[in-house]
Design a protein around this motif. Structure first.
Motif, PDB file in Angstrom:
ATOM      1  N   ARG A 405      41.040  41.130  37.342  1.00 36.25           N
ATOM      2  CA  ARG A 405      40.579  40.490  36.110  1.00 36.25           C
ATOM      3  C   ARG A 405      40.946  41.318  34.884  1.00 36.25           C
ATOM      4  O   ARG A 405      41.117  40.781  33.785  1.00 36.25           O
ATOM      5  CB  ARG A 405      39.065  40.264  36.173  1.00 36.25           C
ATOM      6  CG  ARG A 405      38.245  41.541  36.110  1.00 36.25           C
ATOM      7  CD  ARG A 405      36.777  41.292  36.380  1.00 36.25           C
ATOM      8  NE  ARG A 405      35.988  42.498  36.170  1.00 36.25           N
ATOM      9  CZ  ARG A 405      35.913  43.505  37.036  1.00 36.25           C
ATOM     10  NH1 ARG A 405      36.600  43.441  38.188  1.00 36.25           N
ATOM     11  NH2 ARG A 405      35.174  44.563  36.772  1.00 36.25           N
ATOM     12  N   TYR A 468      36.147  36.713  44.291  1.00 28.59           N
ATOM     13  CA  TYR A 468      35.714  38.114  44.168  1.00 28.59           C
ATOM     14  C   TYR A 468      36.698  39.056  44.848  1.00 28.59           C
ATOM     15  O   TYR A 468      36.933  40.169  44.380  1.00 28.59           O
ATOM     16  CB  TYR A 468      34.309  38.290  44.755  1.00 28.59           C
ATOM     17  CG  TYR A 468      33.231  37.717  43.881  1.00 28.59           C
ATOM     18  CD1 TYR A 468      33.056  38.153  42.571  1.00 28.59           C
ATOM     19  CD2 TYR A 468      32.384  36.713  44.349  1.00 28.59           C
ATOM     20  CE1 TYR A 468      32.066  37.614  41.757  1.00 28.59           C
ATOM     21  CE2 TYR A 468      31.400  36.172  43.546  1.00 28.59           C
ATOM     22  CZ  TYR A 468      31.250  36.624  42.252  1.00 28.59           C
ATOM     23  OH  TYR A 468      30.274  36.089  41.437  1.00 28.59           O
ATOM     24  N   TRP A 472      37.600  40.953  41.610  1.00 29.99           N
ATOM     25  CA  TRP A 472      36.579  41.994  41.563  1.00 29.99           C
ATOM     26  C   TRP A 472      36.859  42.944  42.731  1.00 29.99           C
ATOM     27  O   TRP A 472      37.948  43.440  42.871  1.00 29.99           O
ATOM     28  CB  TRP A 472      35.181  41.379  41.614  1.00 29.99           C
ATOM     29  CG  TRP A 472      34.880  40.528  40.416  1.00 29.99           C
ATOM     30  CD1 TRP A 472      35.353  39.271  40.157  1.00 29.99           C
ATOM     31  CD2 TRP A 472      34.077  40.877  39.292  1.00 29.99           C
ATOM     32  NE1 TRP A 472      34.900  38.811  38.956  1.00 29.99           N
ATOM     33  CE2 TRP A 472      34.103  39.772  38.399  1.00 29.99           C
ATOM     34  CE3 TRP A 472      33.326  42.004  38.951  1.00 29.99           C
ATOM     35  CZ2 TRP A 472      33.409  39.773  37.192  1.00 29.99           C
ATOM     36  CZ3 TRP A 472      32.629  41.993  37.753  1.00 29.99           C
ATOM     37  CH2 TRP A 472      32.682  40.901  36.877  1.00 29.99           C
ATOM     38  N   LYS A 551      30.996  40.821  45.713  1.00 27.52           N
ATOM     39  CA  LYS A 551      31.345  41.225  44.358  1.00 27.52           C
ATOM     40  C   LYS A 551      31.566  42.725  44.215  1.00 27.52           C
ATOM     41  O   LYS A 551      32.448  43.168  43.480  1.00 27.52           O
ATOM     42  CB  LYS A 551      30.260  40.778  43.373  1.00 27.52           C
ATOM     43  CG  LYS A 551      30.618  41.106  41.926  1.00 27.52           C
ATOM     44  CD  LYS A 551      29.532  40.688  40.950  1.00 27.52           C
ATOM     45  CE  LYS A 551      29.904  41.065  39.524  1.00 27.52           C
ATOM     46  NZ  LYS A 551      28.862  40.703  38.550  1.00 27.52           N
TER      47      LYS A 551
END
Length: 654
Positions: A405, A468, A472, A551
């Motif tokens: 991200r 995720y 993440w 996560k």
């Protein structure tokens, strides 16, 4: 003539295919790409213009949209049963023109960046044009046989694109697997078409209702369903079930799904086109096109569609929860979502009086088509987003990702929007279409309704596990030191932005049921608040569970679950060994017990018989060869001998 231009929608991509296929290698890459993209841009503009004209036109006296047939001509006259080619515009075909052209145009633009510098760039765009033309021809077909012709062209196009990287053994194997499995299913489709045509006397979609023919077009031959029913009540149901098997193969329904995950060996933009707008939705479109026949003559057999769809949706969702290749997660997600559409069509049943206009039938049909539309947009966005990620890290495995991200903000946001949409969270588009499907399932059976709700929850879980794991999770810093990930170029991110905007807004289309419905009449969408709240809460719980497990940089709970259930995880990861089952069936059963004896019979009996005939003819020829020596004296001796012998025989008889 009204809609006289629509032939260009098929002609332009076909001409693009011809030009790029014959002369593409002599062109610069950019020129070839521009030719393919500009032709699709014009096709998209014509498709949107057609949709605008069609849906804003004055309706018939019964309130339905007219079925326009600008072109229809006899290709092969065979007595009463003719093979026709033409173009038919009705609500679902016009809707599909929008879906196919939009996604295909995004793929063409996206491929400028993704396929930059690839060997065979021109060939790639030629195949894309053929693929798009084939699917467009399928959805505007005026009869079942024309649909089958373009159906097979779609299969050929997918074979060429899946095997685009032909130097790689895996790509060649995947393309052959897709071709063989879908051809096996298409055999049943063809048998069903032939049965239907033989007993009804026509291949035409004459049950379309309010048909308006174009100038010079030949009228449809009426389908003599009375003859088919009189021949036996099982004729039309049998034909429809056989056709459904063909649709199940094309749409990757269990157990004919095995080709689709391997199809990921093709370029990622191709995956987006196959999964979102073309090949896999062909089966759903086939059921929708033949829906009047299903609802009228085979309502009992629709339970087959339901059961196959429900099991496929659950199976694919379970497998997706364990995959580590991001494209395979999305592949099994597609299988599950296409199964949702199949179930929605299958749960449609006529009213107690047999009326097609029953509210229940309307709901399932509309929900299936609505989900086809919304799913095409966010699934294309997901696949193209996956292509940006693969382009950045040069790997499909989630283990090489994590923390992206920070490096890819546009891809991150657009991917997240699509994940929320497919999870069925309001106000994103997937919520509106999936909620209608679940509502139709509850109306059909509470058991089916709760199963589909649970599968929707599984969808939210595995999609956010994927999200995720990519954006993440634990960042692979060692890999990133050698190659720092970066955002994709504008040619790749602009399609993502467009598709994500459509995903955000298309759920708010003013009453999709006023455009596409089972009867052609307006169908007012009313959300069932109880079902909507229940499905949303369950989806949010699934997202929260995925967030809790995946996560963080470390994932202790996932590790514990893996250690506690290693066999279950491995079985899901190995797709519950369905590939091994098919290998056993084909190699150990079909090849060994069927093909080997047939081959022995062919070599020893059939070949032996003809070899014996050849040997006997040769031996006979060698035996009588001296009789034709060319020696006149020998001929004279045989002549005199024969004459004497015949004379003696005659004397004895007298």
């Amino acid at each position: 003539m009204e809609y006289s231009y629509v032939f260009l929608i098929l002609l332009l991509p076909f001409l693009s295919f011809i030009v790029l296929g014959l002369a593409g290698m002599k062109m610069p890459h950019k020129t070839a790409g521009l030719i393919g993209t500009l032709s699709l841009g014009i096709v998209t503009a014509l498709s949107y213009y057609t949709a605008f004209c069609y849906f804003t036109a004055e309706r018939g006296v019964d309130g339905t949209f007219a079925t326009m047939v600008p072109y229809n001509f006899t290709w092969l006259p065979l007595g009463v049963l003719n093979f026709d080619l033409g173009i038919m515009l009705d609500p679902i075909s016009v809707m599909m023109l929008i879906v196919i052209s939009t996604v295909s145009l995004m793929v063409h633009i996206y491929s400028f960046g993704y396929m930059h510098g690839e060997k065979g760039f021109q060939r790639y765009y030629a195949y894309l044009s053929l693929f798009t033309m084939s699917m467009l021809g399928l959805v505007v077909a005026t009869n079942i046989f024309q649909m089958y012709l373009f159906w097979e062209l779609v299969g050929v196009s997918s074979y060429l694109l899946i095997g685009f990287y032909y130097p790689l053994h895996a790509a060649v194997a995947a393309s052959k697997k897709a071709f063989i499995v879908t051809r096996f299913a298409d055999m049943f489709f063809l048998i069903g078409i032939l049965i239907f045509g033989f007993y009804t006397g026509s291949f035409s979609f004459s049950f379309a209702g309010n048909v308006v023919m174009g100038d010079g077009a030949t009228p449809f031959i009426p389908v003599d369903v009375v003859r088919a029913v009189a021949a036996g009540g099982f004729i039309i149901p049998t034909a429809l079930v056989l056709m459904f098997i063909g649709g199940a193969g094309k749409s990757a329904m269990f157990p004919l799904h095995i080709w689709l995950p391997d199809a990921m060996e093709g370029p990622t933009p191709v995956s987006a086109l196959i999964h979102a707008a073309t090949m896999v939705v062909a089966g759903v479109f086939q059921i929708a096109r033949l829906f009047p026949l299903w609802i009228e003559y085979a309502p009992g057999q629709m339970s087959i569609v339901v059961y196959v769809g429900v099991f496929t949706a659950f199976y694919a969702a379970a497998v997706a929860c364990a995959q580590s290749d991001i494209k395979r997660v999305l592949a099994f997600s597609t299988i599950s979502q296409i199964a949702f559409m199949m179930v929605a069509l299958g749960v449609c049943l006529p009213g107690h009086d047999g009326a097609v206009l029953d509210n229940h039938a309307q709901l399932g049909y509309m929900a299936s088509m609505f989900h086809l539309f919304t799913h095409a947009m966010f699934k294309a966005c997901l696949f193209l987003g996956a292509g940006c990620i693969i382009h950045a890290v040069h790997s499909n495995e989630m283990s090489t990702m994590g923390g992206l991200r920070k490096y890819m903000p546009i891809t991150h946001i657009t991917f997240l929007i699509s994940c929320i949409a497919i999870s069925g969270i309001p106000p994103f588009s997937g919520f509106f279409s999936k909620d209608e499907i679940i509502t139709a399932c509850f109306a059909y059976s509470p058991v089916v309704g709760w199963i589909m709700t649970a599968i929707a929850a599984m969808t939210a879980f595995y999609m956010f596990r994927l999200y995720y794991g990519i954006f993440w999770g634990t960042e692979n810093k060692e890999l990133h030191e050698h190659h720092t990930p970066h955002e994709a170029p504008l040619t790749m991110t602009i399609p993502l932005i467009i598709l994500s905007v459509i995903t955000l807004t298309c759920g708010w289309i003013v009453n999709f049921g006023s455009f596409v419905s089972a009867s052609g009449l307006d169908y007012e969408i009313h959300l069932d608040k109880q079902i909507a709240i229940t499905s949303t809460v369950i989806a949010l719980i699934s997202i929260a569970l995925a967030t809790y497990i995946y996560k963080g940089e470390k994932q202790p709970i996932a590790d514990i679950l893996y250690k506690r259930f290693p066999k279950l995880h491995r079985a899901a990861y190995k797709r519950f060994y369905m590939d091994e089952v098919w290998m056993f069936i084909t190699h150990k059963v079909i090849f060994r017990l069927v093909s080997t004896p047939i081959a022995w019979f062919d070599r020893h009996v059939v070949d032996g018989t003809f070899d014996f005939i050849a040997w006997g003819s040769n031996a006979a020829g060698e035996t009588i060869r001296p009789w034709q020596s060319g020696d006149v004296r020998q001929y004279a001796v045989w002549f005199l001998t024969g004459t004497v012998a015949l004379t003696l025989v005659l004397l004895c008889l007298l």
